[in-house]
Design a protein around this motif. Structure first.
Motif, PDB file in Angstrom:
ATOM      1  N   HIS A 161       0.858  -1.175   0.000  1.00 17.76           N
ATOM      2  CA  HIS A 161       0.000   0.000   0.000  1.00 17.76           C
ATOM      3  C   HIS A 161       0.899   1.231   0.000  1.00 17.76           C
ATOM      4  CE1 HIS A 161      -3.705  -2.253   1.005  1.00 17.76           C
ATOM      5  NE2 HIS A 161      -2.833  -3.076   1.521  1.00 17.76           N
ATOM      6  N   PRO A 162       0.971   1.916  -1.109  1.00 16.33           N
ATOM      7  CA  PRO A 162       1.988   2.959  -1.252  1.00 16.33           C
ATOM      8  C   PRO A 162       1.830   4.123  -0.277  1.00 16.33           C
ATOM      9  CG  PRO A 162       0.956   2.432  -3.358  1.00 16.33           C
ATOM     10  CD  PRO A 162       0.162   1.741  -2.334  1.00 16.33           C
ATOM     11  N   ASP A 163       0.659   4.272   0.330  1.00 18.61           N
ATOM     12  CA  ASP A 163       0.468   5.432   1.188  1.00 18.61           C
ATOM     13  C   ASP A 163       0.370   5.084   2.657  1.00 18.61           C
ATOM     14  OD1 ASP A 163      -1.705   6.521  -1.389  1.00 18.61           O
ATOM     15  OD2 ASP A 163       0.307   7.274  -0.945  1.00 18.61           O
ATOM     16  N   VAL A 164       0.601   3.834   2.988  1.00 17.26           N
ATOM     17  CA  VAL A 164       0.425   3.405   4.373  1.00 17.26           C
ATOM     18  C   VAL A 164       1.784   3.114   4.976  1.00 17.26           C
ATOM     19  CG1 VAL A 164      -0.557   1.617   5.850  1.00 17.26           C
ATOM     20  CG2 VAL A 164      -1.851   2.459   3.893  1.00 17.26           C
TER      21      VAL A 164
ATOM     22  N   ILE B   9      -7.636  -4.351  -2.674  1.00 26.47           N
ATOM     23  CA  ILE B   9      -7.272  -3.123  -1.982  1.00 26.47           C
ATOM     24  C   ILE B   9      -6.673  -2.147  -2.970  1.00 26.47           C
ATOM     25  CG2 ILE B   9      -5.871  -2.139  -0.168  1.00 26.47           C
ATOM     26  CD1 ILE B   9      -6.092  -4.960   1.141  1.00 26.47           C
ATOM     27  N   PRO B  11      -7.485   1.647  -2.710  1.00 20.98           N
ATOM     28  CA  PRO B  11      -8.460   2.590  -2.139  1.00 20.98           C
ATOM     29  C   PRO B  11      -8.697   3.832  -2.956  1.00 20.98           C
ATOM     30  CG  PRO B  11      -6.880   1.888  -0.484  1.00 20.98           C
ATOM     31  CD  PRO B  11      -6.380   1.387  -1.811  1.00 20.98           C
ATOM     32  N   PHE B  47      -6.795  -0.586   7.502  1.00 17.51           N
ATOM     33  CA  PHE B  47      -5.884  -0.067   8.518  1.00 17.51           C
ATOM     34  C   PHE B  47      -6.574   0.923   9.434  1.00 17.51           C
ATOM     35  CE2 PHE B  47      -2.537  -2.284   6.658  1.00 17.51           C
ATOM     36  CZ  PHE B  47      -2.691  -2.213   5.300  1.00 17.51           C
ATOM     37  N   ARG B 448       1.191   7.418  -9.296  1.00 18.38           N
ATOM     38  CA  ARG B 448       1.009   6.015  -9.005  1.00 18.38           C
ATOM     39  C   ARG B 448       1.629   5.181 -10.107  1.00 18.38           C
ATOM     40  NH1 ARG B 448      -2.019   3.365  -5.723  1.00 18.38           N
ATOM     41  NH2 ARG B 448      -2.801   5.294  -4.839  1.00 18.38           N
ATOM     42  N   TRP B 450       2.229   1.645  -9.319  1.00 19.37           N
ATOM     43  CA  TRP B 450       1.790   0.283  -9.034  1.00 19.37           C
ATOM     44  C   TRP B 450       0.344   0.175  -9.435  1.00 19.37           C
ATOM     45  CZ3 TRP B 450      -1.741  -1.426  -5.170  1.00 19.37           C
ATOM     46  CH2 TRP B 450      -1.783  -2.828  -5.036  1.00 19.37           C
TER      47      TRP B 450
END
Lengths: 317, 534
Positions: A161-164, B9, B11, B47, B448, B450
């Motif tokens: 998750h690139p932002d977590v 996932i 988001p 999360f 982005r 990915w």
């Protein structure tokens, strides 16, 4: 096995994500209490000597950690004890380095971590209780995350998750943050003592591993964070750093003030699968190579850097 | 499993509900109702603490926060304490909301009330005021009757305690007044009476005043002499005690000196043994370094006073044996001396606007990014150990433990042909992903790269169609009931599209000619539409 002797006490070692045979070592004089620092870039070669120093950069204060750029093969950032982050470009001559000095933290910067997905940003965690987000093209930080009430010892990006990212602090909590959110999105009271290191599982995006002064390494699932998935006992003193394997889902590497480096498989009954006692002082920095499976490195306050293959003896000639 | 979670996932692109978090959502449905609409958006991500607020934890937190000692501590320490106890952020916020915001008057009044327990009247007045003040803000809070009852209960507790203390203080005062003072008075009177009796007797026996006065003076003088003697004795005793103390102190000092000497001797011995052990380089640096400048000591004093405190904190609970030279340096620093081997280094960038060179290598994809599908990729291992490690021992390869990922090896060339190899072999992985990884690294910041892989290939096409059909058939039936012909053709069109999508996902994108990439990227949009329709 390649061994390198550093003039100062070792603090952190990291393999380059571009070159299989390159790694960098962060060192600090006088155990990091007070003194200069040095960042070494080492190359491994079959002969004549197994380890050669490609470059070394002196700093006024100790270097506590480093991070290689994920987008630029010659760029790396050093976390310095005077609160600054120094960027070094290896393609430039030594007298042009460092190329940047980012000084915003008011206390020592304890760790740095580069984003492996976005590849253009990195985090710095500091004893001033904050975590800062930076990119290489801006002189000022993009974000400052300050919710911890004590030193932040480690921050680690989620590889899927690139932002977590997650931060581990001396206030005994782990916080999970999302860069797009204002504050932390999750709080895990993972230990009853200070948490010195955390890392995400590369193959399970909800799994995080923490290492603490209470001598344990704990594995957590963030979806059910009240109870750890596993508690790994085996170290006899505080666990300083923990790393999840880039090649294996269940493999964890840890180093401790008991001078040992351990490998664990947290899915089996007897989790401790390997123990290395090659250091004669606190083992403080470890890394597992992303490019070469099974290649491990460690450094400690005994001023030595070892590189060895999993299953072999680090001290074997 | 891995593919499913990875596919789900994403988001910021598509706000699809996360299958991994759905169990959390269904079991903790209370949280969504309590948290409000805004929290529903957050719960899409895994999360987030998505547990419901536990009322008893909140009440415990409220009790903790209303404790007078806690009120003096900074807010962040209070928060941290509650966090460590396992409360979620929502529970902590709720507790803070329930505790009335302490105004400066009330806090100072409360602290004085708790400190001065002895003064009955003032304390009771203050306490009577304080509950009134606290009751008013509490009544406005949206919390239920329970919390107010708790508050009053708590206040009556404090009231009772202080009242008891005051009563006991008053009682001792009364006892003192009633019992001890009279005794003193009687004793004094008794002494006086005795003296008077004596005098009367003397008057009766000897009528002359002068003799009486002389006798009284003698008695007084004798008493004075006695008193003087007694006080002198006391002084002498005190002096003796002082002398004894001084001797004792001297002895202690002597012992301390001896112990210090012994410690220094031990240190010297250790240093000697250490020096023989240390590497020659370090020794040279240590001994031959230039002496410190006094300026730097003064400048750095504040710096290194604070750091040693922090540097020992990671090992606080169970102290591992620190190296001896570490202890020496800590002692030195705490005494204010600077270790002699530190150099003055200017590590600032010589040119802060120096252009960073351009990268020449493409970023390499990570092993966990490649192995998102559950297939295991094994490469023909030509050389199971890296070349740069000496060819000493034999089987030290990484094949000793099971991996689901890729086993890498050095092929001695530059990494780029390595990447091309991967691209040829990984056909199932979307072309978009491999393209994104193969591109040059310099992109706009925060762009982005990915891209999630497409949905896993469907093994049973009939099942997939069956899954999708019931909804469309129901919709079709409904619409056919309403509109006979007009609605059916667009629905048929959608059905055809659905079948086509299934076929595309089955084949992994190979069948579609030419615009393979575009079709794959549009499947996600079509899936969105499908959801809207169904």
């Amino acid at each position: 096995m390649p061994v390198f002797k550093t003039p100062f006490n070792g603090y952190s070692v990291k393999f380059s994500p571009f070159y299989e045979n390159r790694l960098a070592v962060a060192t600090a004089q006088n155990f990091g209490i007070l003194g200069n620092g040095r960042l070494h870039v080492l190359d491994l070669s079959p002969s004549p000597s197994p380890v050669t120093e490609f470059a070394a950069f002196d700093t006024a204060d100790g270097v506590y950690d480093l991070a290689w750029s994920e987008s630029h093969e010659n760029l790396l950032v050093a976390a310095v004890a005077d609160g600054s982050l120094k960027l070094y470009d290896l393609s430039l001559p030594p007298q042009s380095n460092p190329v940047r000095s980012l000084h915003e933290h008011s206390r020592e910067v304890h760790s740095a971590d580069w984003n492996p997905s976005r590849r253009d940003s990195f985090l710095s965690s500091s004893w001033d209780d904050t975590v800062k987000l930076w990119t290489t093209d801006r002189p000022a930080s993009l974000r400052t995350f300050s919710e911890h009430s004590y030193c932040v010892y480690s921050a680690s990006w989620n590889p899927r998750h690139p932002d977590v990212f997650a931060s581990a602090s001396g206030d005994c909590t782990v916080r999970v943050w999302d860069v797009r959110e204002h504050g932390s999105t999750m709080l895990i009271p993972a230990h009853q003592h200070e948490i010195l290191s955390c890392d995400w599982n590369k193959y399970d995006d909800c799994c995080i591993v923490t290492a603490s002064v209470d001598k344990t390494v704990r594995v957590w699932d963030v979806r059910n964070f009240r109870v750890p998935v596993a508690v790994l006992n085996g170290h006899s003193y505080a666990v300083r750093k923990v790393r999840c394997s880039p090649h294996s889902r269940n493999l964890i590497m840890s180093c401790s003030y008991d001078m040992s480096v351990c490998l664990w498989n947290y899915m089996i009954e007897d989790a401790l699968i390997e123990r290395y006692d090659h250091h004669t002082e606190f083992a403080v920095g470890i890394d597992m190579s992303v490019l070469v499976e099974g290649l491990l490195a460690s450094t400690g306050w005994d001023e030595l850097v070892y590189v060895w293959q999993h299953g072999t003896d680090p001290r074997a000639p | 499993m891995a593919a499913k979670s990875a596919a789900s996932i994403n988001p910021s692109d598509v706000n699809l509900p996360d299958p991994a978090s759905e169990p959390a959502k269904t079991t903790d449905g209370d949280a969504s109702t309590q948290g409000g609409v805004a929290d529903d958006v957050l719960q899409k991500s895994v999360f987030v603490n998505s547990l419901p607020i536990r009322e008893e934890q909140v009440q415990n937190a409220v009790k903790f926060l209303t404790h007078p000692k806690v009120r003096d501590s900074p807010v962040i320490h209070r928060r941290n304490f509650l966090e460590r106890k396992g409360l979620t952020t929502e529970e902590i916020d709720e507790a803070f909301r329930r505790v009335p915001d302490p105004s400066p008057v009330v806090t100072s009044v409360q602290t004085t009330g708790s400190n001065q327990g002895g003064q009955l009247h003032t304390s009771t007045n203050i306490l009577q005021q304080a509950p009134l003040n606290t009751l008013q803000p509490v009544s406005t809070a949206p919390s239920g009757v329970v919390s107010t009852m708790v508050r009053q209960f708590h206040w009556s507790h404090a009231f009772l305690a202080i009242g008891f203390l005051a009563a006991s203080g008053a009682g001792t005062a009364i006892i003192f007044k009633n019992a001890i003072l009279p005794r003193l008075k009687t004793w004094i009177r008794k002494v006086a009476f005795d003296q008077e009796d004596d005098l009367d007797k003397r008057i009766a026996s000897r009528p002359s005043l002068a003799e009486e006065a002389a006798a009284a003076a003698k008695a007084a003088a004798a008493a004075a002499v006695d008193v003087a003697k007694a006080s002198q004795e006391m002084v002498i005793n005190r002096n003796e005690e002082k002398r004894d103390f001084k001797e004792f102190m001297n002895l202690l000092d002597a012992q301390l000196q001896e112990i210090k000497k012994m410690r220094n001797d031990i240190h010297k011995l250790e240093e000697q043994t250490h020096k023989t052990e240390r590497q020659p380089q370090v020794e040279e640096e240590y001994l031959g370094g230039s002496l410190t400048r006094s300026k730097e000591i003064r400048d750095d004093r504040t710096e290194f006073d604070s750091r040693p405190v922090r540097s020992s904190s990671p090992a606080a609970s169970a102290e591992p044996p620190h190296p001896k030279s570490y202890m020496e340096i800590m002692d030195m620093v705490q005494r204010g001396e600077k270790p002699p081997n530190i150099r003055e280094i200017n590590d600032l960038p010589p040119n802060p606007s120096q252009r960073i060179s351009n990268p020449s290598l493409a970023p390499r994809s990570k092993p966990w990014e490649l192995s998102q599908s559950p297939n295991t990729w094994s490469y023909a291992s030509r050389d199971s150990r890296p070349q740069f490690l000496a060819s000493g021992s034999g089987s030290g390869s990484g094949s000793t433990f099971q991996t689901s990922g890729v086993s890498y090896e050095l092929n001695g060339d530059s990494p780029v042909p390595w990447l091309q190899q991967q691209q040829q072999k990984n056909v199932r992985i979307t072309e978009i992903e491999s393209e994104a990884n193969g591109k040059a690294a310099i992109d706009l910041p925060l762009q982005r790269k990915w891209v999630p892989p497409q949905a896993p290939p469907v093994s049973l096409p009939e099942a997939a169609i069956a899954i999708r059909q019931p909804k469309s058939s129901a919709a079709r039936d409904r619409l056919v009931d309403n509109n006979d012909n007009n609605a059916s053709t667009p629905l048929n069109g959608i059905d055809d599209e659905l079948e086509r999508i299934t076929k595309i996902s089955e084949s992994g994108g190979r069948e579609v000619n030419g615009g393979g990439g575009s079709v794959i990227s549009s499947t996600s949009e079509i899936q969105e539409e499908e959801q809207v329709v169904a």
